[in-house]
Design an enzyme around this catalytic site. Structure first.
Site, PDB file in Angstrom:
ATOM      1  N   LYS A 198       0.860  -1.187   0.000  1.00  0.00           N
ATOM      2  CA  LYS A 198       0.000   0.000   0.000  1.00  0.00           C
ATOM      3  C   LYS A 198       0.895   1.235   0.000  1.00  0.00           C
ATOM      4  O   LYS A 198       1.696   1.428   0.905  1.00  0.00           O
ATOM      5  CB  LYS A 198      -0.917   0.000   1.219  1.00  0.00           C
ATOM      6  CG  LYS A 198      -1.769   1.257   1.297  1.00  0.00           C
ATOM      7  CD  LYS A 198      -2.808   1.177   2.398  1.00  0.00           C
ATOM      8  CE  LYS A 198      -3.601   2.469   2.467  1.00  0.00           C
ATOM      9  NZ  LYS A 198      -4.638   2.435   3.502  1.00  0.00           N
ATOM     10  N   ARG A 208     -10.788   9.977   1.569  1.00  0.00           N
ATOM     11  CA  ARG A 208     -10.644  10.715   2.832  1.00  0.00           C
ATOM     12  C   ARG A 208     -11.734  11.765   2.965  1.00  0.00           C
ATOM     13  O   ARG A 208     -12.183  12.070   4.069  1.00  0.00           O
ATOM     14  CB  ARG A 208      -9.241  11.319   2.934  1.00  0.00           C
ATOM     15  CG  ARG A 208      -8.169  10.233   3.066  1.00  0.00           C
ATOM     16  CD  ARG A 208      -6.757  10.799   3.098  1.00  0.00           C
ATOM     17  NE  ARG A 208      -5.769   9.730   3.002  1.00  0.00           N
ATOM     18  CZ  ARG A 208      -4.468   9.947   2.856  1.00  0.00           C
ATOM     19  NH1 ARG A 208      -4.004  11.182   2.796  1.00  0.00           N
ATOM     20  NH2 ARG A 208      -3.631   8.920   2.781  1.00  0.00           N
ATOM     21  N   LYS A 220       1.313  10.117   5.649  1.00  0.00           N
ATOM     22  CA  LYS A 220       1.348   8.707   6.041  1.00  0.00           C
ATOM     23  C   LYS A 220       2.626   8.016   5.568  1.00  0.00           C
ATOM     24  O   LYS A 220       2.680   6.788   5.482  1.00  0.00           O
ATOM     25  CB  LYS A 220       0.090   8.002   5.518  1.00  0.00           C
ATOM     26  CG  LYS A 220      -1.218   8.575   6.091  1.00  0.00           C
ATOM     27  CD  LYS A 220      -2.426   7.680   5.813  1.00  0.00           C
ATOM     28  CE  LYS A 220      -3.677   8.203   6.521  1.00  0.00           C
ATOM     29  NZ  LYS A 220      -4.841   7.296   6.358  1.00  0.00           N
ATOM     30  N   LYS A 251      -2.209  -1.566  -3.836  1.00  0.00           N
ATOM     31  CA  LYS A 251      -3.046  -0.375  -3.761  1.00  0.00           C
ATOM     32  C   LYS A 251      -2.201   0.887  -3.798  1.00  0.00           C
ATOM     33  O   LYS A 251      -1.219   0.933  -3.070  1.00  0.00           O
ATOM     34  CB  LYS A 251      -3.826  -0.436  -2.446  1.00  0.00           C
ATOM     35  CG  LYS A 251      -4.685   0.759  -2.170  1.00  0.00           C
ATOM     36  CD  LYS A 251      -5.247   0.642  -0.790  1.00  0.00           C
ATOM     37  CE  LYS A 251      -6.093   1.881  -0.527  1.00  0.00           C
ATOM     38  NZ  LYS A 251      -6.524   1.952   0.828  1.00  0.00           N
ATOM     39  N   SER A 277     -10.247   5.388  -4.930  1.00  0.00           N
ATOM     40  CA  SER A 277     -11.198   6.491  -5.113  1.00  0.00           C
ATOM     41  C   SER A 277     -10.744   7.508  -6.160  1.00  0.00           C
ATOM     42  O   SER A 277     -11.547   7.973  -6.972  1.00  0.00           O
ATOM     43  CB  SER A 277     -11.445   7.181  -3.772  1.00  0.00           C
ATOM     44  OG  SER A 277     -10.233   7.651  -3.216  1.00  0.00           O
TER      45      SER A 277
HETATM   46  C1  PBG Z   1      -7.128   3.835   5.312  1.00  0.00           C
HETATM   47  C2  PBG Z   1      -7.633   3.533   3.957  1.00  0.00           C
HETATM   48  C3  PBG Z   1      -7.511   4.385   2.867  1.00  0.00           C
HETATM   49  C4  PBG Z   1      -8.139   3.759   1.794  1.00  0.00           C
HETATM   50  C5  PBG Z   1      -8.633   2.531   2.240  1.00  0.00           C
HETATM   51  N1  PBG Z   1      -8.284   2.396   3.589  1.00  0.00           N
HETATM   52  C6  PBG Z   1      -6.943   5.756   2.764  1.00  0.00           C
HETATM   53  C7  PBG Z   1      -5.675   6.047   3.399  1.00  0.00           C
HETATM   54  O1  PBG Z   1      -4.809   5.193   3.582  1.00  0.00           O
HETATM   55  O2  PBG Z   1      -5.500   7.212   3.750  1.00  0.00           O
HETATM   56  C8  PBG Z   1      -8.248   4.362   0.437  1.00  0.00           C
HETATM   57  C9  PBG Z   1      -9.218   3.784  -0.508  1.00  0.00           C
HETATM   58  C10 PBG Z   1      -9.521   4.627  -1.673  1.00  0.00           C
HETATM   59  O3  PBG Z   1      -8.914   5.686  -1.922  1.00  0.00           O
HETATM   60  O4  PBG Z   1     -10.437   4.235  -2.410  1.00  0.00           O
HETATM   61  N2  PBG Z   1      -6.847   2.813   6.157  1.00  0.00           N
END
Ligand code: PBG
Length: 327
Positions: A198, A208, A220, A251, A277
């Site tokens: 990730k 978010r 992050k 991801k 997203s």
């Molecule tokens: C956080 C989480 C995120 C997403 C899924 N779980 C965002 C992040 O890490 O800030 C993002 C999914 C998306 O953008 O569709 N645990």
């Protein structure tokens, strides 16, 4: 006569093209992410994700029934938690009677066949907006203390009927820690899909917005990966596999197809891609402006994940794609 090799012979008709096709896309490959929110009769649009909604539990159950009827095998649930329930320790994340746990139970009651995947990370519940606990003095994300919270969340989710836990937090050692916690309590059949690779990504912006979960301070990057790296993705994947992950996820998806391929070539575990997203928002925005053919772009996009080696795809396009594929 020209004596040349003619690859076009294998493209001459739709029937030939279907025969020689190297990869396939079906409704069975799709996982639909859904957002749940407290209330009733709520279908709240998410501005940066047109066509995606925050749903109250009653509406969520209706949506899951529709997805099930379309042949989608799995939903991935995320909670939009009220600000007043957020705190620095993410206490609400392991409330056995919290919104999230109720939502899991209601879905499993209404549609037992639908696989429910749940999210394991602190950010939706954290007043700091981070996936782990934050040291109040230094701002550091505390790895080992976070594992305890992740294990507690995992257990309440498993007890509520979650089929697949999705640790998305990127703390070190979490897969093994969660696996042990589950097995100790008898949840040996609860699967883990690890967010193995990730990346710290700008593509999560709309998500978010959906959960109002952006970090209050900093970014992050001390836990999510640097987008310059691919060997590091293999390292994460090998660790998660050794710690007991059942499925490995990459991801974001589309800008990271090389990472999917790398994992596919180096592990025997099933691979999931998260078409996130921001990737959804890009296609949606272009289509709404009439700049792209939505239906064709969606299918081509999802197919690319299969070609790269994903077995399954988490995608906000799931419902539309299922309708198109079932035609
Ligand atoms: C956080 C989480 C995120 C997403 C899924 N779980 C965002 C992040 O890490 O800030 C993002 C999914 C998306 O953008 O569709 N645990």
């Amino acid at each position: 006569m020209l004596n040349i090799s003619r690859p076009r012979r294998n493209r001459k008709t739709d029937a030939v093209r279907r025969l020689v096709r190297e990869s396939n896309l079906s409704t069975s490959d799709l996982i639909a992410p859904l957002f749940v929110k407290a209330g009733t009769n709520l279908r709240e649009p998410i501005q940066s994700m047109p066509g995606v909604f925050r749903l109250s539990v009653d509406e969520l159950v209706k949506e899951v029934k529709e997805l099930h009827a379309l042949g989608i095998p799995c939903v991935s649930l995320f909670p939009a938690i009220e600000e007043k329930l957020k705190d620095a320790k993410a206490t609400e994340s392991f409330n056995p009677n919290g919104l999230y746990q109720i939502a899991i139970k209601e879905i499993k009651n209404a549609v037992p066949d639908m696989l429910v995947m749940t999210d394991v990370a602190l950010d939706p519940y954290s007043s700091d907006g981070h996936d782990g606990l934050v040291d109040p003095k230094t701002g550091e994300i505390l790895n080992d203390q976070t594992l305890e919270v992740l294990a507690k969340m995992s257990l309440v989710q498993a007890m509520s009927g979650s089929d697949i836990l999705g640790p998305s937090d990127m703390m070190d050692g979490r897969i093994g820690f969660i696996r042990d916690a589950l097995d100790d309590e008898g949840f040996t059949n609860t699967s883990i899909m690890s967010y193995a690779a990730k990346y710290a990504s700008a593509y999560y912006g709309p998500f978010r917005d959906a959960l109002n979960s952006a970090p209050k301070k900093g970014d992050k990057k001390t836990y999510q990966m640097d987008y310059a790296n691919v060997r590091e993705a293999l390292r994460e994947a090998y660790l998660d596999e050794a710690e007991g992950a059942d499925i490995l996820m990459v991801k974001p998806g589309l800008p990271y197809l090389d990472v999917i391929k790398e994992l596919r070539d180096n592990t025997t575990l099933p691979i999931a891609a998260y078409n996130v997203s921001g990737e959804y928002a890009m296609v949606k925005a272009a289509a709404m402006n009439g700049w792209l053919d939505y239906d064709k772009t969606v299918i081509e996009t999802l197919w690319a994940f299969k070609r790269a080696g994903s077995d399954m795809i988490l995608t906000y396009f799931a419902k539309d794609a299922a309708r198109l594929l079932n035609k």
